[in-house]
Design a protein around this motif. Structure first.
Motif, PDB file in Angstrom:
ATOM      1  N   ARG B  68      29.619  13.842  -3.400  1.00 38.61           N
ATOM      2  CA  ARG B  68      28.349  13.865  -2.674  1.00 38.61           C
ATOM      3  C   ARG B  68      27.558  15.156  -2.900  1.00 38.61           C
ATOM      4  O   ARG B  68      26.364  15.127  -3.196  1.00 38.61           O
ATOM      5  N   ASN B  72      24.104  15.427  -4.932  1.00 38.33           N
ATOM      6  CA  ASN B  72      22.842  15.852  -4.325  1.00 38.33           C
ATOM      7  C   ASN B  72      22.217  17.010  -5.096  1.00 38.33           C
ATOM      8  O   ASN B  72      21.004  17.063  -5.260  1.00 38.33           O
ATOM      9  N   ARG B 104      26.426   8.897  -6.985  1.00 45.37           N
ATOM     10  CA  ARG B 104      25.729   9.583  -5.889  1.00 45.37           C
ATOM     11  C   ARG B 104      24.395  10.156  -6.344  1.00 45.37           C
ATOM     12  O   ARG B 104      23.470  10.290  -5.543  1.00 45.37           O
ATOM     13  N   GLU B 116      21.113   4.706  -2.392  1.00 44.75           N
ATOM     14  CA  GLU B 116      22.053   4.300  -3.447  1.00 44.75           C
ATOM     15  C   GLU B 116      22.488   2.855  -3.213  1.00 44.75           C
ATOM     16  O   GLU B 116      22.880   2.500  -2.111  1.00 44.75           O
TER      17      GLU B 116
END
Lengths: 973, 259
Positions: B68, B72, B104, B116
């Protein structure tokens, strides 16, 4: 400034993983059947963010929109306490302030990456239970949901308006009045200050300061206590011991030095120019030669007391700590594999039978395995070897041994601190975690330990350590520092104290980066916060070193300077807070003088059941299903045992990748076929008979495991880890000294050097029982870990049977040695002879087996240990998916009668079963001509294990499917 | 044949970078390990490379959820760089954690209106597991799987269960040949692949997914852990293969630039 709470639940139709775990654990521990639990994980986020931003974070950072749903609101909002699925009882579990929370730390950085400003994050777990009594809630909280040593439970909604961030520290120099204390006062100060020093030691300290005419500062007293602790100085075993056994009295000035170290020295002398040891018993790990370019290093430590209180954190920081040993050896080794050995009480004990303050062994085991798994896997180090031993006596005091092997270039294997170098701290920040860990680990556990020593329990952050490793390896290869060591027990006080022993050191404690405000100078000095290394960096290299660290987000800080004063001087903002000569710390401790007595327990014969009175198929299945023997696949698969890409022989082998391999083999250098084999030996049950033979058997077992896969027996190095009870008792210490004597004798006889070791004493658990104070002492627990070397891994063999028609041989002598055996254990028989080692035969056998493997004579090879021949053949058969048919008639034995039961189940040492193809039989028999061996029978397609006795009777005849099921089912969690 | 350059992207917690680099080099590529911070400072760096590999590990500890935080970071700072890389006809491979990061970051499958469209979530078994799995290739879309019908490789993960938000998306990906790699049953079965042959409970037994071009590919199994014959779990029974199954994937990537 707003405090937001973000709750994350599984979306409709998705499994509630956390809730289901609680339901399962409650059933396992007999606390509640079919307990319906709903759970959420959650985050408290404090900062200048509005509702839109909080929702954005929930959606884009915290939750997985495909499988999760969120509830986002200001902390305290009613929406956060709306029960899902009609379960009214709400509980929150959160870490106590100051406990390491890696996820919260990562979340802070990840939020910053959104360009948002937050100043604190905390994580928690949220549980919804059906209407239950307060008593049940309390039981579930303490037994399953939370661990009081690191976590707090909040019943009902979270009523927080802000997260605590710590208060600033006001400097005040503290002196400890010691000059005028009487003996009783000194003893009380030692205990209440958690110094755990003896009266003689306290008197020595008092005298030193009386001569100076002043009281010590708290930092001075702590420095001495840490350095003199059992954990750091191993004062009992390295002390003066008068030992008496049946052979008379021996006096040791330094017991370890005169037994185990001395054996290694003799081996090295005997090897002369062929000496392949590089550095033994001096650095953080032992170092031996590997190939022309590299050396290998090996270290095993224990983390028993922390694991007893908080299994996950204890084991987590146990493996994290031992990985830092190779990293802090020489100029830094690259960790290449882990080994982990645990001792627990049987996991089926009833919860109501637990003494106060004891966690259920099932919970301990799950926590320990998870702790090791999460740290090892995150560090990217394959965990390739291990074992688990079960015994009731580990109930309050489980053992957690963690080990690591590292690879280091030959020219980076030495370090030397230079006066004028900066003292540099790299990695994690310093917090209040782990204060008094070193002294605590040297004390006995009691049912009160949990409340007393909360600070000694910690959680690790593997990624911080991995980041440190990444920069250290680069800095090492660029030659940017002159020495390195790890911050372990005792924190900076031990690391800087050891590094500066030969020079002297000046430390500026206010320069150490802190996790939060409020730490006193002494707390900074003795904190055992994890993931820190201390380096000696020449000023000329500082800029390059610091910039390398910064480029990968690793914090490096100058916290002092090595100086040619021979003194340890600590300052806090220019105030001198401690000033001690290094000599006092390292040579000033009065020697511990102990008596040790060994009296052999009375022997009695083991009365074998009458022939035919036992159903031996059943006996065999009971042994296969006994916890020590049973498959540990549930544990092994949770460890990444293949990361780094060098896995050549895996811990699980055979046609279905699930048989019990003897030792794993890794290739640490990917473009080479040279390998490292790692194995272990341990058998606490033999210690009840004679710790000499227990130790000898453990060494033999570790060696034969390594040899069975193809390691060269002349290149095996070993480690000792002694975990014992309260060694102030002469009998307890006596049993340990006796084991050390065996270590010396066997090492010399095999030419197998001990290269490092560690001890953990006082492993006892005390509590107030119905009849007054009860103490459970662990059985003598000596772990021998072996690191073997394999010239070419492509010649390795595994233990699974390969092909019908091949002949099965036994190599080695079988004696009437059922004392302490698993046969005796499952049939509840007492007495008998404990297995001994005939070192002459053993050494020749190891060499012969190695030759047979090198010449390709063996298709499979398995060592004989718990359960003897019957278990070994059964394991080989079901691992290979093949049948085996053997006869006991020709099994080599010492003169005299050996009953069928002994031939089947005796645990005599130095034995192997070998599978030899027809074309290789003559060559194999030639190689074995100097050692006892015999053909037993053959491999077949029957998928049955059939064993006939000396007179031709069928003793065992079982399908491999049922034998395998007996072996796999007990720990298939 | 020109030697393609491979950028092995590592971040805090990446731990399969060395063996992934080794696998690419064994296949004839030239691999460099680049830290994410270096890439964030110099986003033009990938222009010097033909292949980008996101190796396995636990980037940022897999804290919050696997992949994650790095995913990001890519979304926030490197989206443009990677889109450019992709549209220049270059290759991107994500292995295990790298696959999680690709999902991700939106690089592998474009976002729908809710974000997503698919995820790699917790294994149905609820735990991390290291085991070998049989894999079959579905279709010819992925450049990395060119000429490969089946492979035997290890998985080692806790969060590898492929789930799409909608059945429609799953059907679409299947029809387009993007569900390129599937777990296969070791035993006879009627379409259903049971645990542990499907080790994590992935929908449609998905082990690896490629984008619509076939040049971006993510998979949970570790091809870099089977490039040498001694890495096979049963080589002592079955003998040493000529080369590991996983090596073919790296060779495919390198050969792609030979034409």
């Amino acid at each position: 400034m707003t405090l937001w709470e973000i709750d994350i639940y599984p979306a409709e139709g998705q499994p509630d993983r956390l809730g289901n775990t609680v339901t399962g654990d409650a059933a396992d521990l007999d606390l509640a059947k079919d307990l319906a639990v709903s759970a959420a994980r959650g985050f408290l986020v404090q900062g200048d963010i509005d509702e839109t931003q909080a929702n954005q974070l929930a959606r884009e950072l915290f939750a997985d929109g495909v499988v999760e749903r969120t509830v986002v609101a200001r902390a305290g909002d009613a929406r956060l306490s709306e029960p899902p699925n009609g379960k009214p009882q709400l509980l929150h579990v959160m870490l106590k302030p100051g406990v390491m929370d890696p996820v919260a730390q990562s979340a802070l950085n990840a939020i910053a990456d959104f360009g948002l400003k937050v100043d604190a994050v905390r994580t928690f777990r949220k549980f919804w239970l059906p209407e239950t009594s307060a008593e049940t809630v309390a039981t579930l909280s303490s037994r399953i949901l939370a661990n009081d040593s690191i976590e707090q439970v909040v019943v009902g909604p979270l009523q927080l308006d802000r997260l605590q961030l710590g208060a600033p520290y006001q400097f005040e120099l503290v002196h400890v009045a010691i000059l005028n204390l009487d003996d009783e006062g000194l003893t009380r100060l030692s205990r209440e200050g958690q110094l755990y020093l003896t009266l003689v030691e306290m008197q020595t300290i008092q005298k030193y300061f009386r001569d100076l005419g002043r009281d010590p500062t708290d930092a001075e007293l702590e420095s001495i206590a840490q350095t003199w602790s059992e954990h750091c100085s191993h004062k009992t075993l390295a002390g003066r011991i008068a030992y008496r056994d049946e052979n008379g009295e021996q006096r040791f000035e330094n017991m370890l030095k005169e037994t185990i170290f001395a054996a290694t020295q003799q081996i090295r002398r005997d090897l002369g120019d062929d000496d392949w040891c590089v550095s033994v018993f001096e650095d953080n790990a032992g170092i031996v030669r590997f190939d022309d370019e590299y050396n290998v290093v090996f270290k095993v430590e224990t983390h028993n007391h922390p694991s007893a209180l908080e299994p996950y954190g204890g084991a987590n920081t146990g493996i994290g700590g031992v990985i830092r040993d190779p990293m802090g050896t020489g100029l830094g080794a690259k960790p290449i594999c882990n080994t982990d050995v645990f001792c627990f009480a049987p996991p089926d004990i009833s919860t109501s039978d637990l003494p106060p303050g004891v966690l259920h062994p099932r919970r301990v085991m799950k926590g320990v395995v998870s702790g090791v798994r999460d740290y090892g896997n995150r560090m990217g180090i394959p965990t390739v070897n291990g074992a688990i031993y079960f015994d009731e006596r580990y109930l309050g005091n489980p053992l957690v041994y963690c080990g690591n092997v590292g690879l280091i270039p030959r020219n980076k294997s030495r370090k030397e601190v230079k006066a004028g170098d900066w003292i540099v701290s790299v990695g994690g920040r310093t917090g209040r975690d782990g204060i008094h860990g070193a002294t605590f680990s040297s004390a006995e556990l009691t049912s009160e330990s949990e409340s007393l020593s909360g600070g000694a329990v910690q959680i690790g952050n593997a990624i911080t350590e991995k980041m440190v490793l990444d920069v250290i390896m680069q800095a090492r290869d660029r030659g940017l520092y002159s020495a390195i060591t790890d911050c372990g027990a005792g924190g900076f006080s031990s690391a800087v104290g050891e590094m500066g022993e030969k020079t002297g050191a000046e430390v500026w404690l206010d320069k150490a980066p802190l996790k939060y405000d409020g730490l006193s100078y002494t707390e900074i000095w003795i904190s055992e916060a994890q993931e820190r290394m201390v380096l000696s960096v020449p000023p000329a290299n500082w800029d390059e070193f610091e910039s390398l660290c910064r480029s990968e987000g690793v914090e490096a800080s100058i916290i002092g300077k090595f100086v040619e004063t021979g003194r340890l001087q600590l300052k806090y903002n220019d105030n001198v807070v401690a000033d001690l000569p290094m000599a006092l710390l390292h040579d000033g401790r009065p020697p511990i003088v102990r008596d040790a007595i060994y009296a052999a327990p009375a022997t009695k014969p083991l009365n074998l059941p009458a022939p035919g009175s036992l159903d031996l198929n059943d006996t065999l299945k009971k042994i296969l299903g006994s916890l020590n023997v049973a498959s540990k696949e549930w544990v092994i698969r949770q460890y990444d045992h293949e990361v780094q890409g060098g896995s050549a022989i895996k811990p699980l082998v055979g046609v279905e990748n699930d048989g019990p391999g003897d030792a794993a083999v890794v290739r640490p250098v990917l473009n080479s076929y040279r390998g490292i084999a790692v194995s272990c030996g341990m058998n606490p049950r033999y210690g009840d008979f004679d710790t000499y033979h227990m130790a000898a058997s453990a060494i033999d077992e570790a060696m034969r495991n390594c040899v069975a896969v193809g390691a060269d027996p002349s290149r095996i190095s070993i480690l000792d880890n002694f975990c014992w009870g309260y060694t102030d008792r002469p009998e307890t210490l006596g049993s340990l000294v006796r084991a050390a004597l065996a270590c010396r004798d066997l090492a010399i006889a095999f030419g197998t050097p001990f290269i490092s070791g560690k001890d953990s004493l006082n492993n006892e658990f005390s509590y107030e029982g119905e009849t007054g104070k009860q103490t459970i002492s662990i059985p003598p627990s000596l772990l021998i870990s072996a690191m073997g070397q394999v010239e070419d891994v492509r010649k390795c063999v595994t233990m699974d049977l390969k092909e019908a028609g091949n002949t099965l041989y036994i190599v080695g002598l079988t004696n009437n040695e059922l004392g302490g055996s698993h046969f005796a254990f499952v049939e509840q028989l007492e007495g008998g002879e404990v297995p001994k080692v005939n070192t002459d035969i053993a050494k020749q056998t190891f060499a012969a087996i190695h030759q047979a493997i090198q010449t390709g004579c063996l298709r499979s090879c398995h060592d004989l240990s718990e359960g003897g021949l019957a278990v070994a053949v059964a394991e080989m058969a079901f691992a290979g998916g093949m049948g085996a048919s053997i006869s006991l008639a020709k099994v080599p034995r010492n003169a005299g009668d050996v009953a069928d039961l002994s031939l089947l189940f005796s645990e005599s040492n130095s034995r192997f079963v070998c599978e030899v193809p027809a074309g290789k039989q003559a060559e194999f028999e030639q190689l074995m001509s100097g050692v006892p061996h015999a053909a037993l029978g053959e491999v077949n397609e029957s998928k049955r294990v059939s064993i006939t006795g000396q007179t031709g009777d069928s003793l065992i005849d079982g399908s491999i499917a049922e034998l395998k099921e007996a072996w796999q089912s007990p720990l298939r969690w | 044949m020109p030697t393609p350059r491979v950028l092995i992207l590592r971040a805090p917690g990446t731990n399969c970078d060395l063996e992934s680099a080794y696998a690419f080099e064994l296949a004839g590529g030239k691999a460099d390990s680049v830290h994410i911070n270096q890439l964030l400072e110099t986003p033009s760096l990938p222009s010097q490379y033909q292949i980008l590999c996101l190796p396995g590990g636990f980037s940022y500890g897999d804290d919050i959820s696997a992949g994650r935080i790095l995913g990001n970071q890519i979304r926030h700072h490197l989206q443009e760089t990677l889109v450019e890389f992709k549209s220049a006809g270059k290759l991107i491979l994500g292995i295990c954690n790298g696959f999680q990061i690709l999902i991700r970051s939106g690089i592998l499958l474009a976002d729908d209106e809710q974000g997503e469209p698919a995820t790699l979530t917790w294994n149905a078994s609820g735990k991390f597991e290291d085991r070998w799995v049989k894999l079959s290739v579905d279709g010819h879309k992925s450049v990395f799987l060119n000429g490969i019908e089946s492979m035997y490789l290890p998985v080692a993960h806790a969060e590898g269960k492929f789930v799409t938000r909608s059945t429609a998306l799953l059907d679409h990906l299947k029809a387009e040949g993007q569900l390129a790699l599937r777990y296969k049953s070791l035993h006879q079965s009627n379409g259903h692949v049971p645990y542990p042959d499907n080790p994590n409970g992935s929908l449609a037994d998905v082990a690896g997914v490629c984008d619509e071009t076939g040049r971006v590919f993510g998979l949970m199994p570790h091809p870099e852990r089977f490039v040498d014959p001694t890495q096979h779990p049963r080589w002592t029974r079955e003998g040493l293969q000529e080369c590991g199954d996983g090596l073919l994937m790296f060779q495919n990537a390198v050969r792609y630039f030979a034409n």
